[in-house]
Design a protein around this motif. Structure first.
Motif, PDB file in Angstrom:
ATOM      1  N   ASP A  15       0.833  -1.218   0.000  1.00 26.69           N
ATOM      2  CA  ASP A  15       0.000   0.000   0.000  1.00 26.69           C
ATOM      3  C   ASP A  15       0.865   1.265   0.000  1.00 26.69           C
ATOM      4  OD1 ASP A  15      -2.396  -1.387   0.019  1.00 26.69           O
ATOM      5  OD2 ASP A  15      -2.530  -1.434   2.216  1.00 26.69           O
ATOM      6  N   PHE A  18       2.809   1.687  -3.304  1.00 18.75           N
ATOM      7  CA  PHE A  18       1.893   2.118  -4.356  1.00 18.75           C
ATOM      8  C   PHE A  18       1.589   3.605  -4.203  1.00 18.75           C
ATOM      9  CE2 PHE A  18      -2.326   3.057  -5.918  1.00 18.75           C
ATOM     10  CZ  PHE A  18      -2.190   2.681  -7.239  1.00 18.75           C
ATOM     11  N   HIS A  22       2.666   5.700  -7.489  1.00 19.29           N
ATOM     12  CA  HIS A  22       1.693   5.494  -8.574  1.00 19.29           C
ATOM     13  C   HIS A  22       1.469   6.741  -9.426  1.00 19.29           C
ATOM     14  CE1 HIS A  22      -2.062   7.513  -7.267  1.00 19.29           C
ATOM     15  NE2 HIS A  22      -1.520   7.399  -6.066  1.00 19.29           N
ATOM     16  N   ALA A  45      -0.653  -0.366 -10.749  1.00 19.97           N
ATOM     17  CA  ALA A  45      -0.932  -1.451  -9.791  1.00 19.97           C
ATOM     18  C   ALA A  45       0.381  -2.054  -9.319  1.00 19.97           C
ATOM     19  CB  ALA A  45      -1.801  -2.525 -10.444  1.00 19.97           C
ATOM     20  N   LEU A  46       0.318  -2.662  -8.139  1.00 20.63           N
ATOM     21  CA  LEU A  46       1.479  -3.364  -7.564  1.00 20.63           C
ATOM     22  C   LEU A  46       0.970  -4.623  -6.864  1.00 20.63           C
ATOM     23  CD1 LEU A  46       4.472  -3.570  -6.626  1.00 20.63           C
ATOM     24  CD2 LEU A  46       3.856  -2.102  -4.685  1.00 20.63           C
ATOM     25  N   GLY A  59      -3.973  -0.796  -6.003  1.00 20.82           N
ATOM     26  CA  GLY A  59      -4.126  -0.049  -7.248  1.00 20.82           C
ATOM     27  C   GLY A  59      -5.158  -0.648  -8.184  1.00 20.82           C
ATOM     28  N   ALA A 281       4.401  -5.114 -11.248  1.00 26.22           N
ATOM     29  CA  ALA A 281       3.845  -3.769 -11.200  1.00 26.22           C
ATOM     30  C   ALA A 281       3.450  -3.362 -12.609  1.00 26.22           C
ATOM     31  CB  ALA A 281       4.848  -2.792 -10.594  1.00 26.22           C
ATOM     32  N   MET A 298       8.406   1.052  -8.167  1.00 26.08           N
ATOM     33  CA  MET A 298       7.648   0.289  -7.166  1.00 26.08           C
ATOM     34  C   MET A 298       8.376  -1.004  -6.814  1.00 26.08           C
ATOM     35  SD  MET A 298       3.587   0.834  -7.890  1.00 26.08           S
ATOM     36  CE  MET A 298       3.353   1.150  -9.616  1.00 26.08           C
TER      37      MET A 298
END
Ligand code: DON
Length: 312
Positions: A15, A18, A22, A45-46, A59, A281, A298
């Motif tokens: 979290d 990201f 992001h 996204a991760l 994400g 990611a 990430m």
């Protein structure tokens, strides 16, 4: 690092990482494939999938994007099963080109031998070397291995395929050069057409993390329980990824992150932590080498926080 942190700590790390990266500015969507230019560039996204199948994600985890070059890892895995690592090394190679992924110069400098299954030339040679009696069988075997490696609902996007098949003139040229030198083992336009299809499937970031976790788990998919890759074939796949997984940035990636990785111009990037986890990611803007700017940051952050560098 001998043991993984708790589930809560891993989700917190995903979290936080990201959130931190992001929205990172910089990079541009790939534009040489019309479809890719149109994907919203704020998507990101991760995902971590551990070798025993635990999933941590943040994400745009539902978003399905083009697998692109990451498909080269799946086809390589299948080819290793078909002909074994030594044949892959002999016919295609295991060296970095030090040049962009679609470089004609790299071919010219090495007597039209691709050097790596993870550049376009080597990927088309890989497709051509698979055991298959027809283009359709060649394609179905590739789609099947993408599904088995991800345990996901991987499907061909007709829209992306159309966008790529109608613009892939450079790759067609490479396929003919390979063929002229005896390094394409089926009809070169069949190799190029099937290769283009394999790049045009849709995956989620979790699909890529599961593919990566399968390699981390000695070839056994931790979600489906299927042994997709023979354990002895995993190390040579990871070696190829170390050499060429992020193209002409692979050396820098090894220097900084120390994990075998593979990128795609759709914005996906995966990294394998042998015995421990797969990390993936996604975010569309790319740097000059064709690697996602945010995805790199990430994954690098997760690797640093968990002390995952293999050379560390
Ligand atoms: O062959 C191509 O140009 C694309 N279908 C895929 C290339 C790619 O993903 C290179 N990546 N970083």
């Amino acid at each position: 690092m001998s043991q993984l942190p708790s589930a809560k700590a891993l989700q917190h790390l995903v979290d936080e990482t990201f959130q931190q990266f992001h929205g990172l500015p910089g990079g541009e969507n790939a534009s040489y494939i019309p479809y890719l230019a149109s994907v919203p560039d704020e998507l990101a996204a991760l995902v971590i999938v551990t070798a025993n199948g635990d999933v941590y994600q943040a994400g745009d985890i539902e978003y399905r994007f083009a697998i692109e070059s990451i498909s080269k890892v799946a086809t390589l895995a299948l080819l290793m099963e078909d002909v074994g690592p030594e044949m892959v090394r002999e016919k295609i190679g295991a060296e970095p080109t030090g040049l962009p992924f679609n470089s004609v110069l790299a071919l010219c400098e090495h007597h039209d031998k691709p050097l790596s299954p993870l550049v376009n030339a080597g990927a088309m040679a890989s497709v051509s070397l698979l055991k298959a009696d027809s283009a359709e069988q060649r394609w179905q075997r590739i789609l099947d291995v993408q599904r088995r490696l991800t345990a996901g609902n991987v499907t061909l996007s007709d829209e992306i395929n159309e966008s790529e098949q109608t613009t892939n003139f450079h790759n067609r040229g490479i396929a003919w050069l390979l063929y002229a030198a005896g390094n394409c083992f089926c009809d070169p336009m069949e190799a190029c057409e099937v290769y283009t299809r394999q790049c045009s499937t849709l995956v989620t970031c979790k699909d890529l993390a599961v593919m990566s976790a399968t390699l981390a788990n000695h070839g056994k998919n931790p979600i489906s329980g299927e042994q997709v890759v023979t354990p002895e074939n995993v190390a040579p796949i990871l070696a190829e990824m170390t050499m060429e997984g992020l193209y002409d940035y692979s050396g820098d990636w090894a220097f900084e992150v120390g994990l075998p990785g593979k990128s795609g111009v759709g914005g996906g990037l995966l990294a394998v932590v042998p015995g421990k986890m797969g990390i993936a990611a996604f975010s569309p803007p790319l740097d000059e080498s064709g690697n996602s700017v945010r995805a790199q940051r990430m994954i690098a952050q997760v690797a640093k926080s968990l002390n995952l560098n293999l050379y560390g």
